[in-house]
Design a protein around this motif. Structure first.
Motif, PDB file in Angstrom:
ATOM      1  N   ARG A 164       1.115 -22.051   4.652  1.00  0.00           N
ATOM      2  CA  ARG A 164       0.459 -21.244   5.679  1.00  0.00           C
ATOM      3  C   ARG A 164       1.286 -20.010   6.055  1.00  0.00           C
ATOM      4  N   ASP A 165       2.553 -20.220   6.289  1.00  0.00           N
ATOM      5  CA  ASP A 165       3.386 -19.094   6.723  1.00  0.00           C
ATOM      6  C   ASP A 165       3.570 -18.072   5.601  1.00  0.00           C
ATOM      7  N   GLY A 166       3.772 -18.606   4.353  1.00  0.00           N
ATOM      8  CA  GLY A 166       3.932 -17.711   3.218  1.00  0.00           C
ATOM      9  C   GLY A 166       2.687 -16.864   3.012  1.00  0.00           C
ATOM     10  N   LEU A 167       1.525 -17.511   3.184  1.00  0.00           N
ATOM     11  CA  LEU A 167       0.256 -16.820   3.019  1.00  0.00           C
ATOM     12  C   LEU A 167       0.106 -15.730   4.072  1.00  0.00           C
ATOM     13  N   HIS A 168       0.514 -16.056   5.308  1.00  0.00           N
ATOM     14  CA  HIS A 168       0.413 -15.065   6.376  1.00  0.00           C
ATOM     15  C   HIS A 168       1.335 -13.874   6.109  1.00  0.00           C
ATOM     16  N   THR A 169       2.520 -14.173   5.566  1.00  0.00           N
ATOM     17  CA  THR A 169       3.440 -13.069   5.235  1.00  0.00           C
ATOM     18  C   THR A 169       2.801 -12.160   4.191  1.00  0.00           C
ATOM     19  N   LEU A 170       2.171 -12.796   3.157  1.00  0.00           N
ATOM     20  CA  LEU A 170       1.513 -11.999   2.123  1.00  0.00           C
ATOM     21  C   LEU A 170       0.380 -11.170   2.714  1.00  0.00           C
ATOM     22  N   ARG A 171      -0.425 -11.819   3.577  1.00  0.00           N
ATOM     23  CA  ARG A 171      -1.595 -11.131   4.108  1.00  0.00           C
ATOM     24  C   ARG A 171      -1.222  -9.969   5.013  1.00  0.00           C
ATOM     25  N   ARG A 172      -0.051 -10.045   5.605  1.00  0.00           N
ATOM     26  CA  ARG A 172       0.336  -8.931   6.482  1.00  0.00           C
ATOM     27  C   ARG A 172       0.624  -7.675   5.678  1.00  0.00           C
ATOM     28  N   LYS A 173       0.813  -7.851   4.357  1.00  0.00           N
ATOM     29  CA  LYS A 173       0.995  -6.675   3.504  1.00  0.00           C
ATOM     30  C   LYS A 173      -0.342  -6.164   2.979  1.00  0.00           C
ATOM     31  N   MET A 174      -1.421  -6.897   3.298  1.00  0.00           N
ATOM     32  CA  MET A 174      -2.731  -6.511   2.765  1.00  0.00           C
ATOM     33  C   MET A 174      -3.630  -6.002   3.886  1.00  0.00           C
ATOM     34  N   GLY A 175      -4.494  -5.050   3.510  1.00  0.00           N
ATOM     35  CA  GLY A 175      -5.543  -4.649   4.438  1.00  0.00           C
ATOM     36  C   GLY A 175      -6.840  -4.839   3.711  1.00  0.00           C
ATOM     37  N   MET A 176      -7.885  -5.278   4.429  1.00  0.00           N
ATOM     38  CA  MET A 176      -9.142  -5.467   3.713  1.00  0.00           C
ATOM     39  C   MET A 176     -10.284  -4.848   4.494  1.00  0.00           C
ATOM     40  N   LEU A 177     -11.111  -4.120   3.761  1.00  0.00           N
ATOM     41  CA  LEU A 177     -12.309  -3.541   4.359  1.00  0.00           C
ATOM     42  C   LEU A 177     -13.489  -4.388   3.908  1.00  0.00           C
ATOM     43  N   PHE A 178     -14.157  -5.035   4.860  1.00  0.00           N
ATOM     44  CA  PHE A 178     -15.274  -5.900   4.486  1.00  0.00           C
ATOM     45  C   PHE A 178     -16.533  -5.087   4.285  1.00  0.00           C
ATOM     46  N   GLN A 179     -17.502  -5.756   3.643  1.00  0.00           N
ATOM     47  CA  GLN A 179     -18.694  -5.046   3.189  1.00  0.00           C
ATOM     48  C   GLN A 179     -19.379  -4.250   4.294  1.00  0.00           C
ATOM     49  N   PHE A 180     -19.571  -4.866   5.456  1.00  0.00           N
ATOM     50  CA  PHE A 180     -20.209  -4.120   6.540  1.00  0.00           C
ATOM     51  C   PHE A 180     -19.230  -3.851   7.665  1.00  0.00           C
ATOM     52  N   GLY A 181     -17.971  -3.814   7.339  1.00  0.00           N
ATOM     53  CA  GLY A 181     -16.967  -3.463   8.329  1.00  0.00           C
ATOM     54  C   GLY A 181     -16.357  -4.653   9.026  1.00  0.00           C
ATOM     55  N   ALA A 182     -17.233  -5.637   9.421  1.00  0.00           N
ATOM     56  CA  ALA A 182     -16.769  -6.831  10.135  1.00  0.00           C
ATOM     57  C   ALA A 182     -15.931  -6.465  11.347  1.00  0.00           C
ATOM     58  N   LEU A 183     -16.384  -5.462  12.097  1.00  0.00           N
ATOM     59  CA  LEU A 183     -15.680  -5.126  13.343  1.00  0.00           C
ATOM     60  C   LEU A 183     -15.930  -6.222  14.366  1.00  0.00           C
ATOM     61  N   PHE A 184     -14.955  -6.450  15.251  1.00  0.00           N
ATOM     62  CA  PHE A 184     -15.137  -7.452  16.300  1.00  0.00           C
ATOM     63  C   PHE A 184     -16.078  -6.875  17.339  1.00  0.00           C
ATOM     64  N   THR A 185     -17.257  -7.485  17.453  1.00  0.00           N
ATOM     65  CA  THR A 185     -18.311  -6.879  18.270  1.00  0.00           C
ATOM     66  C   THR A 185     -17.994  -6.937  19.765  1.00  0.00           C
ATOM     67  N   ASP A 186     -17.073  -7.809  20.172  1.00  0.00           N
ATOM     68  CA  ASP A 186     -16.786  -7.893  21.605  1.00  0.00           C
ATOM     69  C   ASP A 186     -15.624  -6.982  22.014  1.00  0.00           C
ATOM     70  N   LEU A 187     -15.094  -6.217  21.055  1.00  0.00           N
ATOM     71  CA  LEU A 187     -13.994  -5.306  21.387  1.00  0.00           C
ATOM     72  C   LEU A 187     -14.418  -3.868  21.092  1.00  0.00           C
ATOM     73  N   SER A 188     -13.854  -2.916  21.836  1.00  0.00           N
ATOM     74  CA  SER A 188     -14.170  -1.512  21.606  1.00  0.00           C
ATOM     75  C   SER A 188     -13.516  -1.044  20.307  1.00  0.00           C
ATOM     76  N   VAL A 189     -13.890   0.154  19.867  1.00  0.00           N
ATOM     77  CA  VAL A 189     -13.307   0.720  18.659  1.00  0.00           C
ATOM     78  C   VAL A 189     -11.782   0.746  18.776  1.00  0.00           C
ATOM     79  N   TYR A 190     -11.309   1.213  19.924  1.00  0.00           N
ATOM     80  CA  TYR A 190      -9.872   1.291  20.168  1.00  0.00           C
ATOM     81  C   TYR A 190      -9.222  -0.082  20.010  1.00  0.00           C
ATOM     82  N   GLU A 191      -9.814  -1.098  20.671  1.00  0.00           N
ATOM     83  CA  GLU A 191      -9.221  -2.439  20.634  1.00  0.00           C
ATOM     84  C   GLU A 191      -9.300  -3.042  19.236  1.00  0.00           C
TER      85      GLU A 191
END
Lengths: 159, 268, 267
Positions: free
Chosen positions: B74-101
């Motif tokens: 789990r921790d190793g995976l999290h370390t790897l993922r922190r080096k990755m950024g992913m753009l999902f197909q429709f953005g997958a923005l958190f709908t309960d947070l503002s653009v800034y947040e």
């Protein structure tokens, strides 16, 4: 919504909820009166307790002074032994009499303590109340009444 | 060793009895923009999830920075993922947070930066995608293209070394498409990152990527630079690049013989 | 002929078996899910504002429906109770009847049922939609556990809100009962309260009621969260999950209520 507004509302909600629990305990329940205060335990043996149940009130002069803590059957004496938890604030003399009464005609049954007042020493933790009076069992009373009526009837008819 | 930041080695993956990948080999060199192309349902998005460690391969392995992804805890995976950024197909923005947040989210989760610095960083990222003015809007108030750009700002919030794009052009108008193309290229070069773009939009993709993999039937059917592929005479690539309805990829879903099926109805 | 019947029976049995195995798998999934939620709960207390935010959405937003329902339930209890009690000439016992019904049963149970309908469905729909729009996946890819960040704070918010809501329900219900019994019907004010206080026990009635509502809070919130998390990521999947939340929560509340009551009432 602003975080401070949310905090305020949650604060109000939590305070109101706590107040409701406290209110239930004080106003609706009996936290203020007896049960949770310090108590002492005495026992009393009855030949028949009728419909008496655990947690039934113990009253003296109409005031609740304690509760029935437990009921068990003594297989040596064939009596019901009732444990009473009484409030420390109310001492009772050793010659107190325990009766089982019914509140109203069909109401719940409770233990009534009546004081003869001849003795000076008071009941202590673990003592046994010696003088007791059993519950009045309604069915028994009715059948006695009917038998006595039945016994009377022939004389009535002969008149 | 090589200078490939992500390597996919003889990878097989399948679920519910259906074999999606049958021995895929790919390499993603540092600093490049690489596209993975293929028809719908050819398991392109699944490849991204395998790289991100959200799925485990049935055979073979994915190495990110030399580490086998599915061997990480789990921790190793999290370390790897922190080096990755992913753009999902429709953005997958958190709908309960503002653009800034939304953009601040990864920073708040993974750093203890003071609020003023988070603010500066968020504004910088939003400025890079041209949406600094939309910081206080909610995701529901954004158009599809804007949401995609906000999601891109969020994906690069922690300056990742690998950026993955899942269908970044799906459902965008031509102008937004051009904007997103330019952003992918410019962000990749500005951050010195490696980009993996999963898509099926041939013309937009060929205009800005360095290398292309074609996936079909669970294997890599063709690979090369856009120019090489444009002139390729492989039937599959030809069909795909020129958008022909029938070819090596059949028009019909596998079915029993048509005539036989029509006749069967009368026997019941 | 005979073999045809046999295959039909076998098919029916296979159908039953398949359903049963599916349900067991789901149940196992739910248990595992609950374990994860508890395991990742640290976050929701270390970053208390996450939980507070959810208390606002589950607790505070449910207040209106809870309080209004409580008021009416209390008034109806008093009307119905008086109607029956006066036949036996013990209409002063109305206070006891209202208070005990509310504190022991109706407070926790009706609150939990309303909570499942108001807050539970909202939780399921929200989590289901977050899953359908890949928000949970996105969080995972950002190396943030959705269970720690999204699920656990909602769980604890539900567990904290439920007893508070139930206590408010009982209190407002007693108030509603009082308003009908004393000013409207004319039961003696002193008798109303004193009878109530003499017969409602703090330990046996009020504390047990609170225990019930905490258990209902755990059950309702966990069911809502699991259904949302387990929902197929489609519009139909989320709407079905929302329905299942109400059905399963209500059944769980009523079954748990029976089990707990049978342990709490000493024969």
């Amino acid at each position: 919504m602003e975080r401070t507004t949310i905090d305020l509302w949650v604060g109000i909600f939590a305070a109101a909820g706590m107040a409701a629990i406290l209110g239930l305990a004080m106003k609706v329940g009996n936290l203020t009166s007896s049960s949770v205060g310090e108590t002492y335990t005495v026992t009393a043996a009855f030949e028949n307790i009728g419909g008496l149940k655990a947690r039934a009130p113990v009253k003296s002069a109409g005031v609740v002074v304690g509760r029935v803590d437990g009921i068990r059957f003594d297989s040596k004496t064939f009596e019901a032994v009732v444990t009473l938890k009484l409030d420390k604030r109310y001492p009772f003399p050793t010659d107190t009499e325990a009766n089982i009464y019914t509140a109203g005609l069909l109401g719940e049954q409770y233990v009534g303590l009546e004081i003869a007042g001849l003795e000076d020493s008071n009941l202590k933790e673990g003592d046994k109340i010696k003088r007791t009076q059993d519950a009045v069992v309604l069915e028994k009373m009715i059948s006695q009444f009917l038998y006595s009526k039945a016994a009377e009837t022939p004389t009535d008819a002969s008149k | 060793m090589t200078d490939n930041i992500v390597e996919i080695d003889n990878l097989s993956f399948g679920y519910k009895g259906r074999q999606l990948h049958k021995g895929i080999n790919m390499a993603f060199p540092r600093g490049k923009v690489v596209a993975i192309m293929g028809g719908s349902g050819s398991g392109k998005t699944t490849l991204l999830r395998l790289i991100g460690g959200q799925l485990k391969p049935t055979r073979g392995e994915v190495r990110v920075g030399g580490k086998v992804v599915h061997h990480q805890d789990r921790d190793g995976l999290h370390t790897l993922r922190r080096k990755m950024g992913m753009l999902f197909q429709f953005g997958a923005l958190f709908t309960d947070l503002s653009v800034y947040e939304n953009v601040a989210f990864p920073m708040r989760e993974h750093t203890d930066l003071p609020e003023t610095m988070i603010r500066d960083l968020v504004m910088m990222k939003l400025n890079a995608v041209g949406l600094r003015g939309a910081a206080q809007l909610m995701p529901t108030e954004l158009s599809g293209g804007m949401a995609r750009r906000v999601a891109l700002a969020r994906a690069v919030a922690l300056d990742p070394s690998i950026i993955m794009y899942d269908e970044p052009f799906a459902g965008l108008d031509p102008i937004s498409m051009g904007v997103v193309c330019n952003l992918i290229r410019s962000l990749n070069d500005a951050l010195g990152a490696t980009s993996i773009v999963v898509t099926h939009d041939v013309h937009e993709t060929f205009s800005f990527v360095d290398y292309v993999y074609f996936v079909g039937n669970g294997v890599v059917v063709a690979e090369g630079t856009p120019d090489e592929l444009r002139n390729s005479d492989l039937p599959f690539v030809h069909q795909f690049v020129h958008g022909e309805a029938d070819g090596p990829v059949p028009f019909h879903y596998p079915a029993p013989d048509y005539a036989a099926e029509m006749l069967r109805g009368h026997n019941v | 002929m005979f073999s045809g019947l046999l295959t039909k029976v076998a098919n029916v049995l296979r159908g039953i078996g398949h359903k049963l195995v599916d349900q067991l798998w789901r149940f196992g999934g739910a248990v595992r899910f609950s374990g994860y939620v508890l395991l990742y709960s640290g976050e929701s207390f270390r970053r208390l504002h996450l939980t507070i935010r959810e208390i606002y959405f589950t607790g505070v937003m449910s207040l209106i429906i809870i309080l209004v329902s409580a008021f009416f339930v209390g008034m109806v209890l008093a009307l119905q109770g008086y109607n029956t009690l006066q036949k036996y000439g013990s209409s002063e016992a109305i206070g006891v009847l209202v208070a005990l019904s509310l504190v022991r049963e109706l407070g926790p149970v009706v609150t939990a049922l309303l909570f499942a309908g108001r807050a539970g469905t909202a939780i399921t729909a929200e989590i289901g939609l977050m899953k359908a729009t890949e928000q949970l996946s996105a969080m995972e890819m950002m190396a943030v556990s959705p269970i720690a960040r999204v699920v656990a704070p909602r769980f604890w918010a539900g567990v904290i809100s439920m007893p508070l809501l139930a206590a408010l329900f009982s209190m407002v219900g007693v108030l509603g009962g009082y308003l009908v019994a004393v000013p409207l019907i004319g039961v003696d004010n002193g008798a109303f309260w004193s009878q109530m206080q003499a017969n409602v026990d703090f330990r046996e009635d009020i504390v047990n009621g609170v225990i019930k509502s905490v258990v209902f809070g755990v059950a309702c919130t966990m069911i809502a969260l699991f259904e949302g998390f387990d929902a197929p990521p489609t519009a139909e999947g989320v709407s079905r999950a929302t329905t299942r939340t109400v059905v399963n929560s209500s059944l769980a509340v009523l079954a748990l209520d029976f089990i707990m009551t049978s342990f709490m009432i000493n024969p």
